[in-house]
Design an enzyme around this catalytic site. Structure first.
Site, PDB file in Angstrom:
ATOM      1  N   PRO A  23       0.827  -1.211   0.000  1.00  0.00           N
ATOM      2  CG  PRO A  23      -0.792  -1.577   1.618  1.00  0.00           C
ATOM      3  CD  PRO A  23       0.524  -2.095   1.144  1.00  0.00           C
ATOM      4  CB  CYS A  25      -0.577   7.406   1.022  1.00  0.00           C
ATOM      5  SG  CYS A  25      -1.295   6.569   2.453  1.00  0.00           S
ATOM      6  CB  ALA A  57      -3.981   3.689   4.169  1.00  0.00           C
ATOM      7  CD  GLN A  99      -2.409  -0.340   4.802  1.00  0.00           C
ATOM      8  OE1 GLN A  99      -2.323   0.854   4.522  1.00  0.00           O
ATOM      9  NE2 GLN A  99      -1.351  -1.087   5.110  1.00  0.00           N
ATOM     10  CE1 TYR A 180      -0.626   7.709   9.711  1.00  0.00           C
ATOM     11  CE2 TYR A 180       0.002   5.574   8.796  1.00  0.00           C
ATOM     12  CZ  TYR A 180       0.068   6.954   8.768  1.00  0.00           C
ATOM     13  OH  TYR A 180       0.822   7.586   7.819  1.00  0.00           O
ATOM     14  NE  ARG A 322      10.488   5.796  -0.082  1.00  0.00           N
ATOM     15  CZ  ARG A 322       9.910   5.574   1.103  1.00  0.00           C
ATOM     16  NH1 ARG A 322       9.736   4.337   1.523  1.00  0.00           N
ATOM     17  NH2 ARG A 322       9.499   6.587   1.853  1.00  0.00           N
TER      18      ARG A 322
END
Length: 352
Positions: A23, A25, A57, A99, A180, A322
């Site tokens: 995942p 963002c 996410a 996710q 989180y 990445r």
């Protein structure tokens, strides 16, 4: 056949290889809606040969977004475009995953390319946390969640899981890492509660375990359930790898299928020795101590590194982030290096 390109069966889902799009963002949504950017971003990695593609996410509630531009799954209207994405991913022979996340006290921030600072204007919203402890001194303090807030959060994850099924996802990952909301309940650095959701190790794990229970109930026994954790806070007195081993045993007993082993993100005082494959040892330790399958993630950049992790039985899946941003066709290149015959999309066969 190399280990990297061997299939793996997770409940009733067959994943064609061990390469997972982790995942990532994108901060490219309006009101939580997926759009053409997400279709192309995720779809391209499926075309590139990844065995599983997990969306970024997806916030289970508006206040659970990191930024106003986060992907969401808090209302039924989000389902249709997500369904378009999962359908395309499956046509490429890849497994679509999502996710589910709540940003907690790290919510209400600007997007990274605008500095990523906490919002302070009329676009900001009240953040939530187990205790009234901010992540940074210069940020607005979070609200300590009431029992009612906690029960609502669990319901939000439950409802998000229902929507994920309607959207065609075949794998759900619960985000319990990186500082989180769920991670902040787990760690003693951020959870100073004295009720049933704080204090003892079991109490600090309670929110995650209750979320796991409701999500498993929704998705049934046929589909896999992953949990991403921060294996350590990288801070003295914080969450440790041994805590992660104990938690992973609990999650295994609660019918979780794999632990996605990341680390850090819950304290500004963390000291992380970043380097190639620096988190693999956590996946290896948890796998060997508990027997639950694990995913390795973090600065894995070559076919040889990924293959070595699997050959050495350090993990069961390789999560790449990445490296997939740099090269959506990493699996194609890796197959060539390792001598495997990865099936290309017919439209791309001429380049093989």
């Amino acid at each position: 056949m190399s280990s990297l390109f061997s299939p793996i069966t997770l409940r009733e889902i067959i994943v064609k290889n061990r390469i997972v799009v982790s995942p990532m963002c994108q901060y490219s949504s309006v009101d939580g809606f997926a759009n053409d950017w997400h279709l192309v971003h995720l779809g391209t990695r499926a075309v590139g040969g990844a065995g599983m593609v997990i969306s970024e996410a997806a916030a289970v509630a508006p206040e659970g977004r990191i930024t106003p531009s986060d992907l969401g799954i808090w209302k039924d209207e989000h389902i249709d475009y997500l369904k378009r994405i999962t359908t395309f991913i499956e046509t490429q022979g890849s497994v679509p995953g999502i996710q589910l996340a709540h940003a907690g006290r790290k919510a209400s921030h600007d997007v990274p390319w605008k500095g990523g600072k906490a919002l302070t204007d009329n676009t900001a919203w009240q953040t939530l946390a187990p205790s009234n402890i901010g992540y940074a001194e210069d940020e607005p303090q979070p609200k300590e969640m009431s029992i009612t807030d906690i029960k609502q959060c669990i319901t939000d994850f439950e409802d998000a899981a229902k929507r994920a099924l309607k959207a065609g996802f075949k794998l759900i990952e619960i985000h319990a890492a990186h500082g989180y909301l769920i991670n902040s309940f787990l760690s003693p650095l951020s959870n100073e509660r004295t009720d049933e959701y704080g204090g003892s190790f079991e109490n600090r794990c309670r929110l995650l375990m209750e979320i796991v229970s409701v999500v498993r109930n929704i998705i049934g026994e046929k589909l896999p359930l992953f949990v991403r954790i921060s294996a350590t806070d990288w801070v003295d007195g914080g969450w440790t790898i041994e805590d992660s081993v104990n938690l992973s045993t609990m999650l295994k007993n609660a019918s979780v299928d794999l632990i996605d082993c990341s680390s850090g993100g819950n304290s500004r005082f963390q000291k992380i020795p970043v380097g190639p494959m620096y988190q693999v040892r956590f996946a290896e330790h948890i796998k060997k101590e508990t027997g639950i399958p694990t995913g390795a993630v973090g600065m894995i950049t070559t076919a040889e590194e990924a293959e070595g992790i699997l050959q050495n039985n350090q993990a069961d899946l390789i999560f790449l982030a990445r490296e997939f941003l740099r090269n959506p066709y990493f699996p194609m290149d890796a197959a060539k290096i390792l001598g495997d015959d990865l099936k290309w999309a017919v439209q791309y066969e001429r380049a093989k």
